[in-house]
Each structure stands twice: as C-alpha cells, then as structure tokens.
Design a protein around this motif. Sequence first.
Motif, PDB file in Angstrom:
ATOM      1  N   VAL A  47     -36.188  28.311 -11.303  1.00 16.41           N
ATOM      2  CA  VAL A  47     -37.364  29.154 -11.062  1.00 16.41           C
ATOM      3  C   VAL A  47     -37.046  30.010  -9.850  1.00 16.41           C
ATOM      4  O   VAL A  47     -36.622  29.485  -8.811  1.00 16.41           O
ATOM      5  CB  VAL A  47     -38.635  28.318 -10.789  1.00 16.41           C
ATOM      6  CG1 VAL A  47     -39.849  29.225 -10.656  1.00 16.41           C
ATOM      7  CG2 VAL A  47     -38.850  27.296 -11.896  1.00 16.41           C
ATOM      8  N   HIS A  76     -36.905  30.957 -15.172  1.00 17.29           N
ATOM      9  CA  HIS A  76     -38.257  31.503 -15.126  1.00 17.29           C
ATOM     10  C   HIS A  76     -38.416  32.260 -13.811  1.00 17.29           C
ATOM     11  O   HIS A  76     -38.196  31.703 -12.731  1.00 17.29           O
ATOM     12  CB  HIS A  76     -39.268  30.360 -15.200  1.00 17.29           C
ATOM     13  CG  HIS A  76     -40.668  30.797 -15.472  1.00 17.29           C
ATOM     14  ND1 HIS A  76     -41.385  30.365 -16.574  1.00 17.29           N
ATOM     15  CD2 HIS A  76     -41.506  31.618 -14.790  1.00 17.29           C
ATOM     16  CE1 HIS A  76     -42.595  30.901 -16.550  1.00 17.29           C
ATOM     17  NE2 HIS A  76     -42.689  31.663 -15.468  1.00 17.29           N
ATOM     18  N   VAL A 134     -43.318  25.857 -16.856  1.00 16.49           N
ATOM     19  CA  VAL A 134     -41.900  26.212 -16.835  1.00 16.49           C
ATOM     20  C   VAL A 134     -41.182  25.300 -17.810  1.00 16.49           C
ATOM     21  O   VAL A 134     -41.196  24.072 -17.656  1.00 16.49           O
ATOM     22  CB  VAL A 134     -41.303  26.063 -15.422  1.00 16.49           C
ATOM     23  CG1 VAL A 134     -39.801  26.326 -15.455  1.00 16.49           C
ATOM     24  CG2 VAL A 134     -41.999  27.006 -14.447  1.00 16.49           C
ATOM     25  N   THR A 180     -32.989  23.481 -14.595  1.00 15.91           N
ATOM     26  CA  THR A 180     -34.004  24.510 -14.767  1.00 15.91           C
ATOM     27  C   THR A 180     -34.103  25.333 -13.486  1.00 15.91           C
ATOM     28  O   THR A 180     -34.083  24.774 -12.390  1.00 15.91           O
ATOM     29  CB  THR A 180     -35.361  23.859 -15.079  1.00 15.91           C
ATOM     30  OG1 THR A 180     -35.230  23.027 -16.245  1.00 15.91           O
ATOM     31  CG2 THR A 180     -36.440  24.904 -15.316  1.00 15.91           C
TER      32      THR A 180
END
Length: 286
Positions: free
Chosen positions: A213, A39, A33, A211
């Motif tokens: 996910v 993601h 990732v 980030t």
Amino acid sequence: MHRERKDAPLLQVRGLRKAFGGVVAIQNVDLDVAAGSVHAIIGPNGAGKTTAFNCITAFVKPTGGRIMLAGERIDGLPAHVVARHGIARTYQNVRLFPNMTGIENVLVGQHRRLRATFWEAILGTGRFRREEKEARERALHYLDFVGIPHRAQHLARNMPYGDQRRLEIARALVGDPRMLMLDEPAAGMNPTEGRLLVELIERVRGELGVTVVLIEHHMRVVMAVAERITVFDRGAILTEGTPGEIQADERVIAAYLGRRSGQTGPAPEPIHAVPAAIPTLEARLA
C-alpha cells in the motif's frame, strides 16, 4: 515469505475517524486492500492520507472505527504488536539511524525475530552467535534485494537520497511483513529512480508475496504500479477504482487541479501526464 490468497481482503478498514482536538483529520474512511495487490492512496496535500496510515500502523490512536488485518482486529493495539501482526512501513521523511551503517540499520529491523536474551548476548552463547550470523546474512540479502549491496558498510548519512529510501525499504522487509506501507516513497526521486522504484515494488509483491500500500504524489509511479487506487480529499474518500477509472474521473481532476464540474475552458492534462518534477532552477549554456 507470505503468500496470502490473492484478491481476498487482507486489510479492512471501516468507519475510521481521527480528530485532533476539534480538528477532524479523517472521517468515515472505509478501505479494503486485497491480499497480494499493490494499492495506491492519492489525494491533495492535507487530504488525510498519512493520518490514515498512522492510524493503521498505530502511530496514532484512531478516534473511532475498526481496522482488521486478515480478519483480526488490530486497532487499539500498540505499534510493536501491530508490527508483529505483519505490517511494516516507511515514512514521508527518511527515518534512518544516520551514524549507523547500512547493514546496522537493517539489523535493527530484525529485533522482533531474535530470541536470544540479554545475558546470552553478554555471554556470547551459541544461540546468540547463530542468531547474529543469520541476522547479518538476512540483512545482506535484503540490501541486495533492494539494489544497494554496496552500501552495507556505508554510514546512512553519507548515502545518496535514493539509496536512503531503498535502505528504509530493506529495513521494513527484513521483518518479513505481510503488508508493506510506503509513505511517498518516490518523493525527491528523479524519473530514473522512479522507474527503478516501480520495478522494486513489483518484485516485493511478485517475489516476496507482500501486499503493498503506498501513498504517492508521483502519478507516473502510481499509474505504472497500482492495481487499485483510493482517492482522499478533505479527510474522506472521494472515490476508488482502477487506474483507468481514476484517470478519467472528473472529481479527481477537480480535486487535483481545481476544475469544477461543468467549468468551461481547456481540459486539464490527463493525470498520468503530470510532469514527474518541475524544476525550480534551470541553467543552460549559451
């Protein structure tokens, strides 16, 4: 706020395996990732997506493999230590304290940031009072960030479902994570709520530098927000690519819709066109 070097791998998973007795839930999972990315992980029910999440966040202990965050190995660490390394998550089912208010639920998410001791809290020392004031200000800030400032004094159990989901995200963000892992955040949401969720995820990445996910079955959300998609099937990674590549991949279509390569008959709908929700009951005026 975290500003990792974009496109550098923040999370690296190699050879991840988890078995529950004789049942292998995931095997040989490799996942990268990129920092600063969104993601998505998709796949049919039972494909192993949540098990992978649980291993990464130390909710369950992997049977084998390595998990690295920013180059540091985190598999085998307790869940609270993994959280201190900068991973926060939400769950498939809403997990709030139902009899606590919105601000109280978010305050819980700040426990690892507080330094005042038990006795300082009992005695009401200056440091405790300062930390308490700052914690409340941060909690209010994140309630506003996710779009529910008006829910600060409402009991969590009395909030609409969509606001409960946003409250969970606020609680995860208040700990200042490097990576936010969302397990089916759009589950149960209507199309309008889904669009607002996409906007929120984009703000989390763009404004906070976190980030993201996410596991998601809501394909409109996935295609709108994800830069890269990993597809799970039967406990392993089937394929990975951009939204365009995944949408056109025959293996992905087969995994979702049961169509085998070379099968005749009408082509299935493109993945992005799968309805956001199929009603189980409709009522119309004559």
